[in-house]
Motif scaffolding. Structure first.
Motif, short mmCIF file in Angstrom:
data_model
loop_
_atom_site.label_atom_id
_atom_site.label_comp_id
_atom_site.label_asym_id
_atom_site.label_seq_id
_atom_site.Cartn_x
_atom_site.Cartn_y
_atom_site.Cartn_z
N TRP A 37 0.83 -1.21 0.00
CA TRP A 37 0.00 0.00 0.00
C TRP A 37 0.86 1.25 0.00
O TRP A 37 0.54 2.24 -0.67
N VAL A 38 1.98 1.23 0.74
CA VAL A 38 2.88 2.40 0.74
C VAL A 38 3.46 2.59 -0.66
O VAL A 38 3.48 3.70 -1.19
N VAL B 160 0.52 6.46 -6.84
CA VAL B 160 -0.57 7.43 -7.00
C VAL B 160 0.02 8.83 -7.19
O VAL B 160 -0.41 9.60 -8.07
N LEU B 161 1.07 9.16 -6.41
CA LEU B 161 1.71 10.47 -6.55
C LEU B 161 2.40 10.58 -7.90
O LEU B 161 2.38 11.64 -8.54
N LEU C 118 2.15 1.58 -3.52
CA LEU C 118 1.10 2.03 -4.45
C LEU C 118 0.73 3.49 -4.19
O LEU C 118 0.35 4.20 -5.11
N SER C 119 0.88 3.94 -2.93
CA SER C 119 0.62 5.36 -2.64
C SER C 119 1.64 6.24 -3.36
O SER C 119 1.29 7.31 -3.88
#
Lengths: 208, 102
Positions: A24-25, A31-32, A27-28
């Motif tokens: 998740w980190v 996203v950025l 993939l975050s």
């Protein structure tokens, strides 16, 4: 067949949670990474609303829509693969992953057909732009952003295909069990993420 | 198994809906409608295919932070290009076409 647990983990469950959180980190940050392009799209669309609307109507909406359906279905097969491993059906899970992989290849073939069509029409990014129909600055901005956004996405699809191939191989080898399948879970998350990005690219580049 | 198939049916249904809505004139609302449908699809994928609904700990916080960041930067960037007044407008094609507040 069971792997040994790495020394930093107290239990298999803790290991799985750490893998999920790490993904998740990652993939975050993705996203950025894509977010920069979405923000550029927002700013230029605000500046050239008519040009963007006109330029997007020159995209092949049928191939774009087909590719949306292809990726969503591919995601379904990955979700089913997890479900099947949880019910100890590793061979069926392998089949689901191979189908997801094949749909990913179909996506890339459709995308390649689209790119070839754009190249023939001169709808190319930056200084290579040579369209006979579109002449505005805004259209050039749209086409350049189209190539950057779909190009970065296609790179992610390509990486995702290797991830799917790896998870399919692992599933076929009987490596995953209901208790230990964190690798499949985070590999699947990557593929779903690629799908989520396309879910936003589709309306912005083809529909509005 | 049925759960995943139903979510897939919803995703396909939303895709068909957004495609059909793009064919009818909705004017200034078209981009808002398209993005709302995309957000609904993304939420379904993130919660149930990526299983965020089941994941414990700070996973949702990590994702939420990046989304808030994008929302803040996008909003401020649009305010910047949209609300420039005359002496602060740099030369160039971008701001010449804006003509906001005139």
């Amino acid at each position: 067949m069971e792997r040994e647990l790495a020394p930093q983990f107290a239990s298999v469950e803790q290991e799985a949670r750490a893998w999920q959180f790490g993904m998740w980190v990652f993939l975050s940050t993705e996203v950025l990474f894509f977010g920069g392009l979405f923000i550029a799209y927002g700013v230029y669309r605000f500046a050239y609303p008519q040009d963007f609307h006109l330029a997007s109507s020159h995209m092949n909406v049928w191939l774009g829509t087909a590719n949306t359906l292809v990726l969503l279905t591919s995601s379904l097969f990955v979700a089913l693969a997890l479900h099947l491993v949880r019910h100890e059906r590793s061979m069926w899970a392998t089949l689901a992953l191979v189908l997801a992989l094949l749909l990913g290849v179909v996506f890339m073939v459709f995308k390649g057909l689209e790119y070839a069509e754009h190249a023939r029409e001169g709808l190319l990014p930056g200084v290579y732009f040579a369209s006979h129909k579109l002449h505005s600055v805004g259209a050039l901005q749209f086409v350049t952003l189209y190539w950057l956004m779909t190009g970065l996405h296609a790179l992610h699809v390509t990486i995702g295909l290797f991830v799917l191939a790896w998870t399919a191989f692992q599933a076929a080898s009987g490596f995953y069990s209901p208790r230990r399948m964190a690798g499949l879970e985070i590999g699947g998350m990557y593929w779903h993420f690629v799908d989520v990005i396309w879910v936003f690219l589709y309306p912005l580049l083809y529909l509005v | 198994m049925l759960k995943y198939v139903l979510i897939w049916v919803a995703l396909i249904g939303l895709t068909v809906t957004t495609f059909l809505l793009s064919r009818v004139p909705t004017g200034d609302w078209s981009i808002a409608i398209a993005l709302a449908i995309a957000a609904a699809k993304a939420t379904l994928i993130v919660l149930f295919f990526m299983e965020l609904a089941k994941h414990r700990g700070a996973s949702a916080l990590a994702l939420g932070t990046s989304l808030v960041f994008i929302a803040v930067v996008l909003t401020l960037a649009l305010f910047d290009v949209g609300l420039r007044f005359e002496p602060t407008r740099p030369p160039g094609p971008l701001v010449q076409t804006l003509k906001v507040g005139q």
